[in-house]
Design a protein around this motif. Sequence first.
Motif, mmCIF file in Angstrom:
data_model
loop_
_atom_site.group_PDB
_atom_site.id
_atom_site.type_symbol
_atom_site.label_atom_id
_atom_site.label_comp_id
_atom_site.label_asym_id
_atom_site.label_seq_id
_atom_site.Cartn_x
_atom_site.Cartn_y
_atom_site.Cartn_z
ATOM 1 N N ILE A 123 -0.532 24.600 -48.637
ATOM 2 C CA ILE A 123 -2.015 24.956 -47.764
ATOM 3 C C ILE A 123 -2.080 26.546 -47.486
ATOM 4 C CG2 ILE A 123 -3.187 24.568 -45.505
ATOM 5 C CD1 ILE A 123 -1.899 21.937 -45.726
ATOM 6 N N ASN A 124 -0.923 27.099 -47.193
ATOM 7 C CA ASN A 124 -1.119 28.553 -46.657
ATOM 8 C C ASN A 124 -0.934 29.452 -47.768
ATOM 9 O OD1 ASN A 124 -0.883 27.633 -43.951
ATOM 10 N ND2 ASN A 124 1.151 27.458 -43.887
ATOM 11 N N ASN A 125 -0.129 28.990 -49.106
ATOM 12 C CA ASN A 125 0.017 30.057 -50.061
ATOM 13 C C ASN A 125 -0.560 29.713 -51.368
ATOM 14 O OD1 ASN A 125 1.517 31.632 -48.061
ATOM 15 N ND2 ASN A 125 3.138 30.087 -48.355
ATOM 16 N N GLY A 126 -0.998 28.476 -51.281
ATOM 17 C CA GLY A 126 -1.477 27.991 -52.704
ATOM 18 C C GLY A 126 -0.380 27.268 -53.483
ATOM 19 N N LEU A 127 -0.710 26.640 -54.510
ATOM 20 C CA LEU A 127 0.277 25.781 -55.138
ATOM 21 C C LEU A 127 1.182 26.629 -56.420
ATOM 22 C CD1 LEU A 127 1.470 22.634 -55.678
ATOM 23 C CD2 LEU A 127 -0.274 22.700 -57.551
ATOM 24 N N THR A 128 2.427 26.870 -55.804
ATOM 25 C CA THR A 128 3.484 27.532 -56.498
ATOM 26 C C THR A 128 3.823 26.558 -57.693
ATOM 27 O OG1 THR A 128 5.299 27.123 -55.366
ATOM 28 C CG2 THR A 128 3.957 29.105 -54.656
ATOM 29 N N GLN A 129 4.462 27.026 -58.805
ATOM 30 C CA GLN A 129 4.977 26.332 -59.784
ATOM 31 C C GLN A 129 6.159 25.508 -59.465
ATOM 32 O OE1 GLN A 129 3.548 25.957 -63.097
ATOM 33 N NE2 GLN A 129 4.812 24.422 -63.197
ATOM 34 N N GLU A 130 7.005 26.204 -58.554
ATOM 35 C CA GLU A 130 8.263 25.487 -58.187
ATOM 36 C C GLU A 130 7.756 24.174 -57.241
ATOM 37 O OE1 GLU A 130 11.952 26.733 -55.148
ATOM 38 O OE2 GLU A 130 10.419 27.995 -55.358
ATOM 39 N N VAL A 131 6.639 24.270 -56.109
ATOM 40 C CA VAL A 131 6.445 23.180 -55.564
ATOM 41 C C VAL A 131 5.683 21.974 -56.408
ATOM 42 C CG1 VAL A 131 4.521 22.153 -53.903
ATOM 43 C CG2 VAL A 131 6.098 24.414 -53.697
ATOM 44 N N SER A 132 4.870 22.542 -57.462
ATOM 45 C CA SER A 132 4.242 21.697 -58.089
ATOM 46 C C SER A 132 5.357 20.900 -59.240
ATOM 47 C CB SER A 132 3.196 22.429 -59.433
ATOM 48 O OG SER A 132 2.580 21.422 -60.197
ATOM 49 N N ASP A 133 6.291 21.476 -59.486
ATOM 50 C CA ASP A 133 7.377 21.007 -60.315
ATOM 51 C C ASP A 133 8.194 19.916 -59.616
ATOM 52 O OD1 ASP A 133 6.644 22.536 -62.608
ATOM 53 O OD2 ASP A 133 8.250 23.820 -62.531
ATOM 54 N N PHE A 134 8.402 20.408 -58.284
ATOM 55 C CA PHE A 134 9.182 19.254 -57.593
ATOM 56 C C PHE A 134 8.412 17.937 -57.221
ATOM 57 C CE2 PHE A 134 9.881 17.637 -53.222
ATOM 58 C CZ PHE A 134 11.228 17.144 -53.182
ATOM 59 N N ILE A 135 7.041 18.105 -56.931
ATOM 60 C CA ILE A 135 6.080 17.090 -56.720
ATOM 61 C C ILE A 135 5.971 16.183 -57.704
ATOM 62 C CG2 ILE A 135 3.675 16.313 -56.111
ATOM 63 C CD1 ILE A 135 3.209 19.006 -54.495
ATOM 64 N N ALA A 136 5.869 16.863 -58.988
ATOM 65 C CA ALA A 136 5.820 16.044 -60.218
ATOM 66 C C ALA A 136 7.237 15.132 -60.589
ATOM 67 C CB ALA A 136 5.620 17.120 -61.449
ATOM 68 N N SER A 137 8.204 15.745 -60.130
ATOM 69 C CA SER A 137 9.442 15.296 -60.398
ATOM 70 C C SER A 137 9.560 13.847 -59.252
ATOM 71 C CB SER A 137 10.691 15.981 -60.137
ATOM 72 O OG SER A 137 10.896 16.498 -58.761
ATOM 73 N N VAL A 138 8.875 14.041 -58.186
ATOM 74 C CA VAL A 138 9.069 12.892 -57.163
ATOM 75 C C VAL A 138 8.218 11.800 -57.616
ATOM 76 C CG1 VAL A 138 8.644 12.322 -54.739
ATOM 77 C CG2 VAL A 138 9.904 14.638 -55.204
ATOM 78 N N ILE A 139 7.180 12.101 -58.091
ATOM 79 C CA ILE A 139 6.076 11.041 -58.303
ATOM 80 C C ILE A 139 6.286 10.596 -59.792
ATOM 81 C CG2 ILE A 139 3.662 10.389 -58.715
ATOM 82 C CD1 ILE A 139 3.082 12.603 -56.475
ATOM 83 N N LEU A 140 6.381 11.292 -60.817
ATOM 84 C CA LEU A 140 6.245 11.215 -62.250
ATOM 85 C C LEU A 140 7.810 11.110 -62.946
ATOM 86 C CD1 LEU A 140 3.213 13.274 -62.689
ATOM 87 C CD2 LEU A 140 3.265 10.749 -62.548
ATOM 88 N N GLY A 141 8.663 11.782 -62.267
ATOM 89 C CA GLY A 141 9.939 12.091 -63.142
ATOM 90 C C GLY A 141 9.987 13.517 -63.563
ATOM 91 N N ASP A 142 11.204 13.717 -64.104
ATOM 92 C CA ASP A 142 11.244 14.993 -64.721
ATOM 93 C C ASP A 142 10.959 14.957 -66.357
ATOM 94 O OD1 ASP A 142 12.233 16.259 -62.354
ATOM 95 O OD2 ASP A 142 14.476 15.310 -63.037
#
Length: 268
Positions: A141-160
């Motif tokens: 929310i505060n800094n925009g979507l970083t690649q690190e955050v995006s990759d983590f969310i993708a790993s949680v929801i979809l898998g690596d």
Amino acid sequence: MPYLMHNGQSLYYTDAGHGSIAIVFSHGLLMDQDMFHSQIEFFKDKYRCIAWDERGHGQTASESIELFNYYDSADDLVAILDTLHIDKAILVGMSQGGYLSLRCALKYPDRVSALVLIDTQAQLEDQEKLGHYQQLIDDWINNGLTQEVSDFIASVILGDNAPERFLWQEKWKGWKPHNLAASFNALIDRKDISDDIEKLNLPALVIHGENDIAISLDRAKDMATRLNAELAIIAEAGHAANLTHAEPVNKIMANFIDTISNNLSSFT
């Protein structure tokens, strides 16, 4: 494209297929109705398939949004049923979609024929995980979507290794902070409804990915026991089992829905 104005929100939905039995698909947090594409294609020749984008998500996302809870989302779902003149429906909910589907069954038991609950729970979020999620969302929310955050969310929801992750990561880049904040608030502001769902008396199927790291399998088992529901575990699947492992999920859902459809007159 069909939209329904309800309680200040313009809700986007689709209505495909045909048949006397309707299935309503409700997606998970940070997803949208596209996550059920494989299910709709599979079921639409035999059943009426309704999918929608929940508040803050997909094509329902707007330039302004008030705080809401999953009972509000249950109201949204029933408003769609009313608009389509559907008396009762089978509710299919993945994660957040399961949260609202359970609450819809509790609040509107006469509008629900059966439940299919995918990688979801009746309990609250694991508090340790929730604290980490809150940090990630605040950073987004505060800094925009970083690649690190995006990759983590993708790993949680979809898998690596899920090829679908790239499509969803592109979608996440378009999220607006106010929609993100309101949607996450609904997640953390809900109550445990484990005891409440024991009152439900309707056919239910619980589907859970074997490797779901967002919601542990023991929570799915607890929910299934309280609902007196069938439990199906999808081998090697993670949190979005219906998306990444559509074939086995569709097969299990079809067996359940085809079986109960012969007896749905008892529940309508």
